[in-house]
Design a protein around this motif. Structure first.
Motif, mmCIF file in Angstrom:
data_model
loop_
_atom_site.group_PDB
_atom_site.id
_atom_site.type_symbol
_atom_site.label_atom_id
_atom_site.label_comp_id
_atom_site.label_asym_id
_atom_site.label_seq_id
_atom_site.Cartn_x
_atom_site.Cartn_y
_atom_site.Cartn_z
ATOM 1 N N UNK A 65 0.959 -1.333 0.141
ATOM 2 C CA UNK A 65 0.001 -0.051 0.329
ATOM 3 C C UNK A 65 0.816 1.133 0.016
ATOM 4 N N UNK A 66 1.014 1.975 -1.152
ATOM 5 C CA UNK A 66 2.046 3.021 -1.171
ATOM 6 C C UNK A 66 1.219 4.475 -1.060
ATOM 7 N N UNK A 67 -0.108 4.353 -1.456
ATOM 8 C CA UNK A 67 -0.982 5.508 -1.519
ATOM 9 C C UNK A 67 -2.390 5.490 -1.582
ATOM 10 N N UNK A 68 -3.070 5.672 -0.470
ATOM 11 C CA UNK A 68 -4.488 5.617 -0.571
ATOM 12 C C UNK A 68 -5.304 6.597 -1.112
ATOM 13 N N UNK A 113 -4.087 10.469 -10.850
ATOM 14 C CA UNK A 113 -2.511 10.674 -10.899
ATOM 15 C C UNK A 113 -1.854 11.396 -11.974
ATOM 16 N N UNK A 114 -0.715 12.258 -11.392
ATOM 17 C CA UNK A 114 -0.051 12.916 -12.716
ATOM 18 C C UNK A 114 0.292 12.285 -13.776
ATOM 19 N N UNK A 134 8.483 -12.996 -9.007
ATOM 20 C CA UNK A 134 7.665 -12.361 -7.897
ATOM 21 C C UNK A 134 6.895 -11.353 -8.588
ATOM 22 N N UNK A 135 5.502 -11.188 -8.303
ATOM 23 C CA UNK A 135 4.720 -10.343 -8.901
ATOM 24 C C UNK A 135 4.648 -9.317 -7.717
ATOM 25 N N UNK A 136 5.171 -8.230 -8.178
ATOM 26 C CA UNK A 136 5.315 -6.876 -7.139
ATOM 27 C C UNK A 136 4.039 -6.112 -7.423
ATOM 28 N N UNK A 137 3.088 -5.852 -6.703
ATOM 29 C CA UNK A 137 2.022 -4.960 -7.063
ATOM 30 C C UNK A 137 2.062 -3.775 -6.209
ATOM 31 N N UNK A 138 2.019 -2.715 -6.674
ATOM 32 C CA UNK A 138 1.918 -1.222 -5.955
ATOM 33 C C UNK A 138 0.559 -0.808 -5.996
ATOM 34 N N UNK A 139 -0.017 -0.572 -4.660
ATOM 35 C CA UNK A 139 -1.332 -0.152 -4.803
ATOM 36 C C UNK A 139 -1.143 1.398 -4.514
ATOM 37 N N UNK A 140 -1.578 2.116 -5.656
ATOM 38 C CA UNK A 140 -1.158 3.779 -5.799
ATOM 39 C C UNK A 140 -2.600 4.257 -6.192
ATOM 40 N N UNK A 141 -3.138 5.261 -5.229
ATOM 41 C CA UNK A 141 -4.528 6.261 -5.277
ATOM 42 C C UNK A 141 -5.335 4.899 -5.258
ATOM 43 N N UNK A 142 -5.210 3.782 -4.272
ATOM 44 C CA UNK A 142 -5.868 2.806 -4.238
ATOM 45 C C UNK A 142 -6.819 3.026 -3.096
#
Ligand code: IPE
Ligand code: IPE
Ligand code: MG
Length: 243
Positions: A65-68, A113-114, A134-142
Motif C-alpha cells: 500500500x503506497x498511497x491511499x 494521478x499526474x 515475483x509479482x510486485x503490485x503497488x497500490x497507488x491511489x488505491x
C-alpha cells in the motif's frame, strides 16, 4: 534449564501472497526531528530491501500500500513529495531489481494521478510483463471501497449489455483491480496501528493479519521472517472445523 528455542522459518510453507501496509514513515521522521518526507524517502529504501527478500524467499505475489485514496487529504507538500518519490521509484525499478525476476504492476485509480506517473506506470508494466518470478503490485491511489464501486459500475454496464446473466462472487472479483491475483494469505501492518485503512477489503476476508510496532523505515528482513513464522503457526480454517 528450559528456554524457548526461536522458531525457524519453514521454507516449504511460504505464503504465496503477502500484502503490506507500510505505515509509520511520518512518525519515524518526527522522532528524529526530520521532515515527514525524509521518512518517506527512508521508507522507499526499506521497500527495496523487502521486495528483494520476498523474491529470495519465493513469495509469488507481494502487494504494498503506497498511497491511499484518502492520502490526498495530506498537506500538498507531502503529497507532492510522495508523488515525486513514487515517480523516482518507478523510473529506477528495473535497474534496482536487475537480475531478479520481478514483474511490476500498479493497482488503483489512475485517473487522478499526474500524467508523468501514469506514463511511467505503463512503461514499467509493459517492460516487465513477461517476467515470472515475483509479482510486485503497488497500490497507488488505491481504495478498497472505490475498487468495489468501480467493479459494480462495470458489472451493471455488462448486465445491461447482456454479457452477464448471473451475479456471484466471481463476477465481482473479475472486475476488481486484482483480477487474476489470488487473495493475500498474510497481511502485515507496521507501526502499531491495527486497521485496514481501506486496503484490500474484499480480498482479505480470510487473510491472516500480522501487526507489529516497528515503524516502516525500520522494518527489516528479520521482521518479515518473524511475520511469516507467525503465519506458519496459524491454523487457517476458512469456516470449516479443525482436522
Ligand atoms: C505511511 O506512513 C506512508 C503513507 C501513508 C504514504 P505515514 O506517512 O502514514 O506515517 P505515519 O503513520 O504518519 O507515521
Ligand atoms: C494507510 O496508512 C495508507 C498507506 C500506508 C499508504 P495511513 O497512515 O494513511 O492510514 P490511517 O490514516 O492511519 O488509517
Ligand atoms: Mg500512517
Amino acid at each position: 534449564m528450559l528456554f524457548n528455542k526461536k522458531k525457524e522459518l519453514d521454507k516449504n510453507n511460504i505464503p504465496k501472497h503477502i500484502a503490506i501496509i507500510m505505515d509509520g514513515n511520518g512518525r519515524w521522521a518526527e522522532k528524529r526531528g526530520l521532515s515527514r518526507s525524509m521518512g518517506h524517502r527512508e521508507g522507499s529504501r526499506t521497500l527495496k530491501k523487502i521486495v528483494e527478500e520476498c523474491y529470495r524467499l519465493g513469495v509469488r505475489y507481494l502487494t504494498v500500500y503506497a498511497f491511499s485514496t484518502e492520502n490526498w487529504s495530506r498537506p500538498k507538500e507531502e503529497v507532492d513529495e510522495l508523488m515525486k518519490l513514487l515517480l523516482e521509484y518507478l523510473r529506477n525499478a528495473e535497474r534496482e531489481l536487475a537480475g531478479k525476476n520481478v514483474r511490476i504492476r500498479v493497482i488503483g485509480d489512475k485517473k487522478r494521478l499526474p500524467e508523468e506517473i501514469v506514463k511511467e506506470i505503463e512503461r514499467v508494466e509493459k517492460s516487465t510483463e513477461n517476467i515470472e518470478g515475483l509479482d510486485f503490485i503497488i497500490a497507488l491511489n488505491y481504495g478498497g471501497r472505490q475498487e468495489i464501486v468501480e467493479a459494480v459500475s462495470r458489472l451493471v454496464e455488462d448486465v445491461k449489455a447482456g454479457l452477464v446473466s448471473r451475479i456471484d462472487e466471481g463476477t465481482i472479483s473479475e472486475r476488481l483491480y486484482t483480477k487474476g491475483i489470488p487473495d493475500p494469505d498474510l497481511l502485515i501492518r507496521t507501526s502499531g496501528e491495527m486497521r485496514l485503512s481501506n486496503f484490500l477489503i474484499w480480498q482479505s476476508s480470510y487473510t491472516e493479519f500480522y501487526f507489529c510496532d516497528v515503524l516502516w523505515p525500520d522494518f527489516s528482513a528479520a521482521n518479515l521472517r518473524d511475520a511469516i513464522i507467525s503465519y506458519q503457526g496459524r491454523q487457517r480454517r476458512f469456516g470449516g472445523v479443525k482436522c
